[in-house]
Design a protein around this motif. Sequence first.
Motif, PDB file in Angstrom:
ATOM      1  N   SER A  98       7.966  -6.128   6.095  1.00 27.08           N
ATOM      2  CA  SER A  98       7.574  -4.733   5.945  1.00 27.08           C
ATOM      3  C   SER A  98       6.709  -4.289   7.123  1.00 27.08           C
ATOM      4  O   SER A  98       6.903  -3.210   7.678  1.00 27.08           O
ATOM      5  CB  SER A  98       6.820  -4.548   4.624  1.00 27.08           C
ATOM      6  OG  SER A  98       6.332  -3.248   4.510  1.00 27.08           O
TER       7      SER A  98
ATOM      8  N   THR B 204       5.505  -0.604   8.653  1.00 25.30           N
ATOM      9  CA  THR B 204       4.485  -0.263   7.656  1.00 25.30           C
ATOM     10  C   THR B 204       3.100  -0.513   8.245  1.00 25.30           C
ATOM     11  O   THR B 204       2.861  -1.547   8.861  1.00 25.30           O
ATOM     12  CB  THR B 204       4.663  -1.118   6.381  1.00 25.30           C
ATOM     13  OG1 THR B 204       5.951  -0.861   5.839  1.00 25.30           O
ATOM     14  CG2 THR B 204       3.589  -0.812   5.341  1.00 25.30           C
ATOM     15  N   LYS B 205       2.218   0.436   8.079  1.00 20.43           N
ATOM     16  CA  LYS B 205       0.847   0.278   8.573  1.00 20.43           C
ATOM     17  C   LYS B 205       0.108  -0.729   7.700  1.00 20.43           C
ATOM     18  O   LYS B 205       0.237  -0.715   6.475  1.00 20.43           O
ATOM     19  CB  LYS B 205       0.097   1.614   8.552  1.00 20.43           C
ATOM     20  CG  LYS B 205       0.718   2.668   9.444  1.00 20.43           C
ATOM     21  CD  LYS B 205       0.583   2.288  10.893  1.00 20.43           C
ATOM     22  CE  LYS B 205       1.142   3.369  11.798  1.00 20.43           C
ATOM     23  NZ  LYS B 205       1.302   2.921  13.151  1.00 20.43           N
TER      24      LYS B 205
ATOM     25  N   LYS C 225      -1.788   0.092   4.486  1.00 24.17           N
ATOM     26  CA  LYS C 225      -1.021   0.383   3.271  1.00 24.17           C
ATOM     27  C   LYS C 225      -0.917  -0.829   2.353  1.00 24.17           C
ATOM     28  O   LYS C 225      -0.576  -0.691   1.180  1.00 24.17           O
ATOM     29  CB  LYS C 225       0.395   0.860   3.619  1.00 24.17           C
ATOM     30  CG  LYS C 225       0.434   2.118   4.422  1.00 24.17           C
ATOM     31  CD  LYS C 225       0.087   3.315   3.593  1.00 24.17           C
ATOM     32  CE  LYS C 225       0.259   4.580   4.412  1.00 24.17           C
ATOM     33  NZ  LYS C 225      -0.347   5.732   3.791  1.00 24.17           N
TER      34      LYS C 225
END
Length: 112
Positions: free
Chosen positions: A55, A60-61, A64
Amino acid sequence: TSSHIRIGILNNPSSKIKEDNTVVARGILTAFLTQSNKNLKSFLNKLTKEETAKSLAAGTKIVKILLPGMNDDTFEKKYNTLGLDIIKTHQMFCQEVLKLLPGQMAVVSNGR
């Protein structure tokens, strides 16, 4: 199994060190520097899962995937300012001092 041990991580990447391929390594280092032991253990368990790594690699940061109870602001500030030099230093130590090949893994123990 003991709560009376210490653990550390040294990075020994096999590829060129860049921002986009060190997300997990920088996340681990940041967690060690900013989180309590309880939060650190839980976050490392999540961060080292294959689906989490995939991810993150997909964009994705990292903020998160932070867990409830983690100090989000402190983590994010440290993560954003943690440069690549620390990983390069780890790599140099692994290869020059421990005599590991790029990407080679090892366990170093200094216990009683």
